[in-house]
Design a protein around this motif. Structure first.
Motif, PDB file in Angstrom:
ATOM      1  N   PHE A  79     -44.370   4.696   0.457  1.00  0.00           N
ATOM      2  CA  PHE A  79     -44.466   3.242   0.481  1.00  0.00           C
ATOM      3  C   PHE A  79     -45.038   2.697   1.787  1.00  0.00           C
ATOM      4  O   PHE A  79     -44.948   1.511   2.056  1.00  0.00           O
ATOM      5  CB  PHE A  79     -43.087   2.637   0.205  1.00  0.00           C
ATOM      6  CG  PHE A  79     -42.467   3.175  -1.059  1.00  0.00           C
ATOM      7  CD1 PHE A  79     -42.891   2.711  -2.296  1.00  0.00           C
ATOM      8  CD2 PHE A  79     -41.502   4.169  -1.015  1.00  0.00           C
ATOM      9  CE1 PHE A  79     -42.353   3.225  -3.460  1.00  0.00           C
ATOM     10  CE2 PHE A  79     -40.957   4.685  -2.179  1.00  0.00           C
ATOM     11  CZ  PHE A  79     -41.385   4.213  -3.405  1.00  0.00           C
ATOM     12  N   SER A  80     -45.592   3.573   2.614  1.00  0.00           N
ATOM     13  CA  SER A  80     -46.146   3.169   3.914  1.00  0.00           C
ATOM     14  C   SER A  80     -45.125   2.400   4.741  1.00  0.00           C
ATOM     15  O   SER A  80     -45.475   1.495   5.482  1.00  0.00           O
ATOM     16  CB  SER A  80     -47.382   2.271   3.734  1.00  0.00           C
ATOM     17  OG  SER A  80     -48.336   2.910   2.953  1.00  0.00           O
ATOM     18  N   ILE A  83     -44.484   4.965   9.840  1.00  0.00           N
ATOM     19  CA  ILE A  83     -45.656   5.727  10.262  1.00  0.00           C
ATOM     20  C   ILE A  83     -45.514   6.080  11.729  1.00  0.00           C
ATOM     21  O   ILE A  83     -44.789   5.442  12.487  1.00  0.00           O
ATOM     22  CB  ILE A  83     -46.975   4.948  10.085  1.00  0.00           C
ATOM     23  CG1 ILE A  83     -46.963   3.670  10.923  1.00  0.00           C
ATOM     24  CG2 ILE A  83     -47.281   4.621   8.643  1.00  0.00           C
ATOM     25  CD1 ILE A  83     -48.353   3.220  11.229  1.00  0.00           C
ATOM     26  N   MET A  90     -42.971   4.000  13.703  1.00  0.00           N
ATOM     27  CA  MET A  90     -42.661   2.585  13.472  1.00  0.00           C
ATOM     28  C   MET A  90     -42.137   2.428  12.051  1.00  0.00           C
ATOM     29  O   MET A  90     -42.635   3.058  11.133  1.00  0.00           O
ATOM     30  CB  MET A  90     -43.929   1.722  13.569  1.00  0.00           C
ATOM     31  CG  MET A  90     -44.758   1.942  14.809  1.00  0.00           C
ATOM     32  SD  MET A  90     -46.393   1.171  14.627  1.00  0.00           S
ATOM     33  CE  MET A  90     -45.978  -0.538  14.855  1.00  0.00           C
ATOM     34  N   PHE A  92     -41.251  -0.246   8.825  1.00  0.00           N
ATOM     35  CA  PHE A  92     -41.421  -1.577   8.242  1.00  0.00           C
ATOM     36  C   PHE A  92     -40.351  -1.740   7.160  1.00  0.00           C
ATOM     37  O   PHE A  92     -40.545  -1.340   6.010  1.00  0.00           O
ATOM     38  CB  PHE A  92     -42.836  -1.725   7.669  1.00  0.00           C
ATOM     39  CG  PHE A  92     -43.904  -1.621   8.717  1.00  0.00           C
ATOM     40  CD1 PHE A  92     -44.246  -2.734   9.477  1.00  0.00           C
ATOM     41  CD2 PHE A  92     -44.535  -0.415   8.969  1.00  0.00           C
ATOM     42  CE1 PHE A  92     -45.226  -2.643  10.467  1.00  0.00           C
ATOM     43  CE2 PHE A  92     -45.507  -0.311   9.955  1.00  0.00           C
ATOM     44  CZ  PHE A  92     -45.858  -1.428  10.706  1.00  0.00           C
ATOM     45  N   GLU A  94     -39.236  -4.064   5.337  1.00  0.00           N
ATOM     46  CA  GLU A  94     -39.453  -4.799   4.099  1.00  0.00           C
ATOM     47  C   GLU A  94     -40.209  -3.978   3.058  1.00  0.00           C
ATOM     48  O   GLU A  94     -40.254  -4.343   1.899  1.00  0.00           O
ATOM     49  CB  GLU A  94     -40.131  -6.145   4.366  1.00  0.00           C
ATOM     50  CG  GLU A  94     -41.474  -6.082   5.052  1.00  0.00           C
ATOM     51  CD  GLU A  94     -41.391  -6.074   6.577  1.00  0.00           C
ATOM     52  OE1 GLU A  94     -40.658  -5.234   7.136  1.00  0.00           O
ATOM     53  OE2 GLU A  94     -42.084  -6.883   7.207  1.00  0.00           O
ATOM     54  N   LEU A  95     -40.813  -2.862   3.460  1.00  0.00           N
ATOM     55  CA  LEU A  95     -41.497  -2.012   2.483  1.00  0.00           C
ATOM     56  C   LEU A  95     -40.652  -0.817   2.069  1.00  0.00           C
ATOM     57  O   LEU A  95     -40.995  -0.082   1.158  1.00  0.00           O
ATOM     58  CB  LEU A  95     -42.816  -1.490   3.077  1.00  0.00           C
ATOM     59  CG  LEU A  95     -43.857  -2.536   3.494  1.00  0.00           C
ATOM     60  CD1 LEU A  95     -45.115  -1.842   3.996  1.00  0.00           C
ATOM     61  CD2 LEU A  95     -44.200  -3.446   2.333  1.00  0.00           C
TER      62      LEU A  95
END
Ligand code: SF4
Ligand code: SF4
Lengths: 290, 120
Positions: A79-80, A83, A90, A92, A94-95
């Motif tokens: 889901f990227s 990374i 890092m 994210f 929300e993803l």
């Protein structure tokens, strides 16, 4: 038995029917509002609220001292959401879908999963109705974790009615998947039919027995009844177009008050769905009310 | 310096594409020689989510020094920033013109994302 009240299209009357069903039942019933992006069943049920609970989902946290920047976490994440660019990874939030893969694959143990609040549950009661409503926090993008937490309050035995989120994507699937049978609510319009077809295709994939309810009909024969007949789908409820219903809705009143004639049809829905679950033909034929 | 520019075209006459994560492709311009290569971005065009992050990742791996694009969202910007890639935004001009502006120092590097992510 857990009954999902669902629909492909929004605004067809899922909440109206969920609340009417819960109120029509003669015994103890649990009503779960799983439309967590815009829960509104409480307006109609007006439960006495006993407590609120936080819901959380697990998201990765990276320990900068342990991270070597190998990038494995980013490669495994579908889901990227995490990374690494050759240094501290890092995240994210929300993803992130909370799958836990990054924590498992990290060779140095730099990733730990930490609980982050994503919503609230409101738990209460109104007479015979046990009421639980899930609400996704503002700014959160993933509603399935909150839906799953809400579904945990389903009655062990006894009847649970689940007011599902609209659409046919992850939130709908998450809510419906947790149920034994479903009532797909729609309206006799081309949009209503189109979105019903999507909901039907999805629910057949999930292999959950279901029937259809048509809201705002102008006659017993309509777009939806014809479709159900060709597809062999039991039509379990038809609610006529009536200004009284809209007026009641706008005042936060329930369907049962303005259309007491629906009572028997409502009470028979769980029975009919139970028969579908057991693979028995519907004995009296579906209840159609006009 | 290597400069990646979002575009739907294949040469310097093409227009700068306003999208970053979902740009059809990048033209990578080598300022030393004036040569360029074209890098497709197709895998991200249809990604359900995280297209900006993936695209930024690819550019970081390609070791470009700067990006010229129309809009850059917060997550892509965070990745580009971490990779020390400068982000220049410009709209409605050809790649050649954008490079000209950059050369003249008329494009300023963005200090933060200039659009909201879709989730906002
Ligand atoms: S897998 Fe672990 S060590 Fe490797 S980049 Fe990710 S967090 Fe860092
Ligand atoms: S938990 Fe799963 S979805 Fe979330 S960042 Fe890790 S690998 Fe990606």
């Amino acid at each position: 038995m857990k009954i999902a009240i669902a629909s492909g299209k929004g605004g067809t009357g899922k909440t109206t029917i969920s609340c009417a069903l819960a109120l029509a039942m003669p015994g103890e019933v649990t009503l779960l509002d799983c439309d967590v992006e815009e829960p509104n069943a409480h307006f109609f049920i007006q439960p006495v609220i006993e407590r609120m609970e936080k819901t959380c989902s697990l998201v990765p946290e990276v320990d900068a001292d342990k991270c070597t920047g190998c990038g494995e976490c980013g490669r495994v994440c579908q889901f990227s959401a995490i990374i690494s660019l050759g240094k501290k990874a890092m995240v994210f939030n929300e993803l992130c879908h909370s799958c836990g893969a990054c924590a498992r694959i990290c060779p140095t143990g730099a990733v730990s999963e930490t609980a982050k609040k994503n919503g609230m549950l409101t738990i209460g009661r109104k007479g015979r109705i046990r009421f639980v409503s899930g609400r996704l926090d503002v700014g959160q993008a993933m509603s399935p974790p909150v839906i799953r937490e809400t579904l945990k309050y389903a009655a062990k035995d006894g009847l649970t009615i689940v007011d599902c989120p609209p659409g046919t994507s992850c939130p709908y699937v998450t809510a419906v998947k947790g149920c034994d049978a479903a009532l797909l609510v729609t309206e006799p319009t081309p949009f209503g039919l189109h979105d019903l077809k999507l909901a039907v295709a999805t629910i057949r994939e999930l292999d959950i027995p279901f029937g259809v309810a048509v809201n705002r009909t102008n006659g017993e024969k309509n777009l939806i009844s014809e479709y159900c007949e060709t597809e062999g789908i039991p039509l379990l409820l038809q609610i006529p177009e009536d200004r009284r219903v809209a007026e009641a809705y706008s005042r936060g009143q329930v369907l049962n008050k303005v259309m007491p004639e629906l009572h028997d049809a409502l009470v028979s829905i769980p029975e009919n769905l139970q028969q579908l679950i057991e693979g028995r033909p519907l004995q009296e034929g579906p209840v159609v009310l006009i | 310096m290597e400069i990646a520019i979002t575009t739907a075209g294949y040469d310097l006459d093409a227009m700068v594409d306003t999208r970053f994560g979902r740009a059809p492709r990048f033209l990578i311009y080598y300022s030393k020689t004036g040569a360029f290569t074209v890098k497709e971005n197709t895998q991200n065009l249809n990604a359900a989510q995280g297209a900006g992050i993936q695209t930024a990742m690819h550019l970081a791996n390609a070791k470009v020094d700067a990006v010229i694009t129309g809009n850059c969202g917060p997550k892509a910007f965070a990745v580009l920033d971490a990779a020390k890639i400068k982000v220049y935004t410009c709209a409605g001009c050809s790649l050649a013109h954008a490079l000209e502006l950059l050369k003249k120092g008329e494009l300023k590097p963005a200090e933060k994302a200039n659009v909201e992510g879709h989730w906002a």
